[in-house]
Design a protein around this motif. Sequence first.
Motif, PDB file in Angstrom:
ATOM      1  N   GLU A 102       0.429   8.499  -0.753  1.00 45.62           N
ATOM      2  CA  GLU A 102      -0.171   8.847   0.531  1.00 45.62           C
ATOM      3  C   GLU A 102       0.026   7.673   1.484  1.00 45.62           C
ATOM      4  OE1 GLU A 102      -4.322  10.606   2.307  1.00 45.62           O
ATOM      5  OE2 GLU A 102      -3.737  11.030   0.248  1.00 45.62           O
ATOM      6  N   ILE A 103       0.606   7.975   2.631  1.00 47.18           N
ATOM      7  CA  ILE A 103       0.844   6.939   3.633  1.00 47.18           C
ATOM      8  C   ILE A 103       0.367   7.438   4.989  1.00 47.18           C
ATOM      9  CG2 ILE A 103       2.843   5.949   2.437  1.00 47.18           C
ATOM     10  CD1 ILE A 103       4.637   7.414   4.418  1.00 47.18           C
ATOM     11  N   GLU A 104       0.171   6.502   5.892  1.00 39.98           N
ATOM     12  CA  GLU A 104      -0.162   6.884   7.254  1.00 39.98           C
ATOM     13  C   GLU A 104       1.054   7.543   7.877  1.00 39.98           C
ATOM     14  OE1 GLU A 104      -1.794   3.761   9.679  1.00 39.98           O
ATOM     15  OE2 GLU A 104      -2.978   2.995   8.004  1.00 39.98           O
ATOM     16  N   SER A 105       0.854   8.628   8.583  1.00 34.03           N
ATOM     17  CA  SER A 105       1.971   9.351   9.196  1.00 34.03           C
ATOM     18  C   SER A 105       2.763   8.457  10.142  1.00 34.03           C
ATOM     19  CB  SER A 105       1.458  10.589   9.934  1.00 34.03           C
ATOM     20  OG  SER A 105       0.904  11.500   9.008  1.00 34.03           O
ATOM     21  N   SER A 106       2.087   7.505  10.764  1.00 38.37           N
ATOM     22  CA  SER A 106       2.777   6.593  11.677  1.00 38.37           C
ATOM     23  C   SER A 106       3.730   5.663  10.929  1.00 38.37           C
ATOM     24  CB  SER A 106       1.763   5.761  12.472  1.00 38.37           C
ATOM     25  OG  SER A 106       0.994   4.953  11.599  1.00 38.37           O
ATOM     26  N   GLY A 144      -2.795  15.430   9.441  1.00 43.92           N
ATOM     27  CA  GLY A 144      -3.281  14.619  10.559  1.00 43.92           C
ATOM     28  C   GLY A 144      -2.667  13.231  10.555  1.00 43.92           C
ATOM     29  N   ALA A 145      -3.488  12.224  10.307  1.00 45.81           N
ATOM     30  CA  ALA A 145      -3.035  10.830  10.354  1.00 45.81           C
ATOM     31  C   ALA A 145      -2.345  10.388   9.066  1.00 45.81           C
ATOM     32  CB  ALA A 145      -4.220   9.912  10.650  1.00 45.81           C
ATOM     33  N   ASN A 146      -2.351  11.231   8.046  1.00 48.60           N
ATOM     34  CA  ASN A 146      -1.756  10.860   6.766  1.00 48.60           C
ATOM     35  C   ASN A 146      -0.694  11.867   6.321  1.00 48.60           C
ATOM     36  OD1 ASN A 146      -3.373   8.547   6.348  1.00 48.60           O
ATOM     37  ND2 ASN A 146      -5.040   9.827   5.616  1.00 48.60           N
ATOM     38  N   THR A 147       0.235  11.360   5.534  1.00 49.82           N
ATOM     39  CA  THR A 147       1.239  12.214   4.901  1.00 49.82           C
ATOM     40  C   THR A 147       1.145  11.986   3.403  1.00 49.82           C
ATOM     41  OG1 THR A 147       2.728  12.101   6.797  1.00 49.82           O
ATOM     42  CG2 THR A 147       3.706  12.706   4.698  1.00 49.82           C
ATOM     43  N   ARG A 148       1.007  13.077   2.670  1.00 47.16           N
ATOM     44  CA  ARG A 148       0.937  13.006   1.211  1.00 47.16           C
ATOM     45  C   ARG A 148       2.272  13.491   0.663  1.00 47.16           C
ATOM     46  NH1 ARG A 148      -4.168  15.165  -1.987  1.00 47.16           N
ATOM     47  NH2 ARG A 148      -4.935  13.225  -1.134  1.00 47.16           N
ATOM     48  N   ILE A 149       2.832  12.705  -0.259  1.00 44.30           N
ATOM     49  CA  ILE A 149       4.126  13.014  -0.860  1.00 44.30           C
ATOM     50  C   ILE A 149       3.916  13.248  -2.355  1.00 44.30           C
ATOM     51  CG2 ILE A 149       6.466  12.174  -1.259  1.00 44.30           C
ATOM     52  CD1 ILE A 149       5.924  10.223   1.146  1.00 44.30           C
ATOM     53  N   HIS A 150       4.227  14.462  -2.803  1.00 39.92           N
ATOM     54  CA  HIS A 150       4.137  14.814  -4.224  1.00 39.92           C
ATOM     55  C   HIS A 150       5.541  14.720  -4.807  1.00 39.92           C
ATOM     56  CE1 HIS A 150       0.063  16.667  -3.930  1.00 39.92           C
ATOM     57  NE2 HIS A 150       0.456  16.846  -2.667  1.00 39.92           N
ATOM     58  N   LEU A 151       5.684  13.972  -5.887  1.00 42.66           N
ATOM     59  CA  LEU A 151       6.985  13.777  -6.527  1.00 42.66           C
ATOM     60  C   LEU A 151       6.927  14.241  -7.981  1.00 42.66           C
ATOM     61  CD1 LEU A 151       7.352  10.102  -5.333  1.00 42.66           C
ATOM     62  CD2 LEU A 151       8.647  12.009  -4.416  1.00 42.66           C
ATOM     63  N   LYS A 152       7.904  15.039  -8.389  1.00 42.57           N
ATOM     64  CA  LYS A 152       8.017  15.438  -9.801  1.00 42.57           C
ATOM     65  C   LYS A 152       9.257  14.784 -10.375  1.00 42.57           C
ATOM     66  CE  LYS A 152       5.460  19.671  -9.746  1.00 42.57           C
ATOM     67  NZ  LYS A 152       5.388  21.070 -10.132  1.00 42.57           N
ATOM     68  N   SER A 153       9.128  14.290 -11.587  1.00 45.57           N
ATOM     69  CA  SER A 153      10.193  13.544 -12.255  1.00 45.57           C
ATOM     70  C   SER A 153      11.399  14.416 -12.563  1.00 45.57           C
ATOM     71  CB  SER A 153       9.667  12.938 -13.550  1.00 45.57           C
ATOM     72  OG  SER A 153      10.703  12.299 -14.250  1.00 45.57           O
ATOM     73  N   ILE A 154      12.571  13.786 -12.488  1.00 43.45           N
ATOM     74  CA  ILE A 154      13.817  14.456 -12.848  1.00 43.45           C
ATOM     75  C   ILE A 154      14.203  14.152 -14.300  1.00 43.45           C
ATOM     76  CG2 ILE A 154      15.403  12.607 -12.166  1.00 43.45           C
ATOM     77  CD1 ILE A 154      17.150  14.778 -10.884  1.00 43.45           C
TER      78      ILE A 154
END
Length: 111
Positions: A74-78, A52-62
């Motif tokens: 987690e950031i607002e999609s806008s 919805g109004a948010n985008t969640r970004i999952h990051l795994k280490s290299i």
Amino acid sequence: MKTSTQDILGNLFQIIDQNCSENYTSKNSERIQIAILKKFFKASEVILEHRGANTRIHLKSIFPESPNSESIIEIESSQLKSFLCDCIAKDTKGISFYTNMLYYITANQQA
């Protein structure tokens, strides 16, 4: 024909703008977003969840010393467009990476 850094960045920002519009979501746009985030965060894996109004970004280490390290942003999609633009590395390696990415995008759009 040599393309200037400014042209490359301009084209990349235009693609990001198109990919982050509410009306345009596709696997290709998500791949571009993931490539930018992997490059910037040096991540082995990136998962985007649009909620919805948010985008969640999952990051795994290299990094081998912390292979199980995971971060969540987690950031607002806008704000996704601005966030991705801020992740663009304007150094020589970054420009080379984005040039290749633009060639790839162009070749796959014509195919």
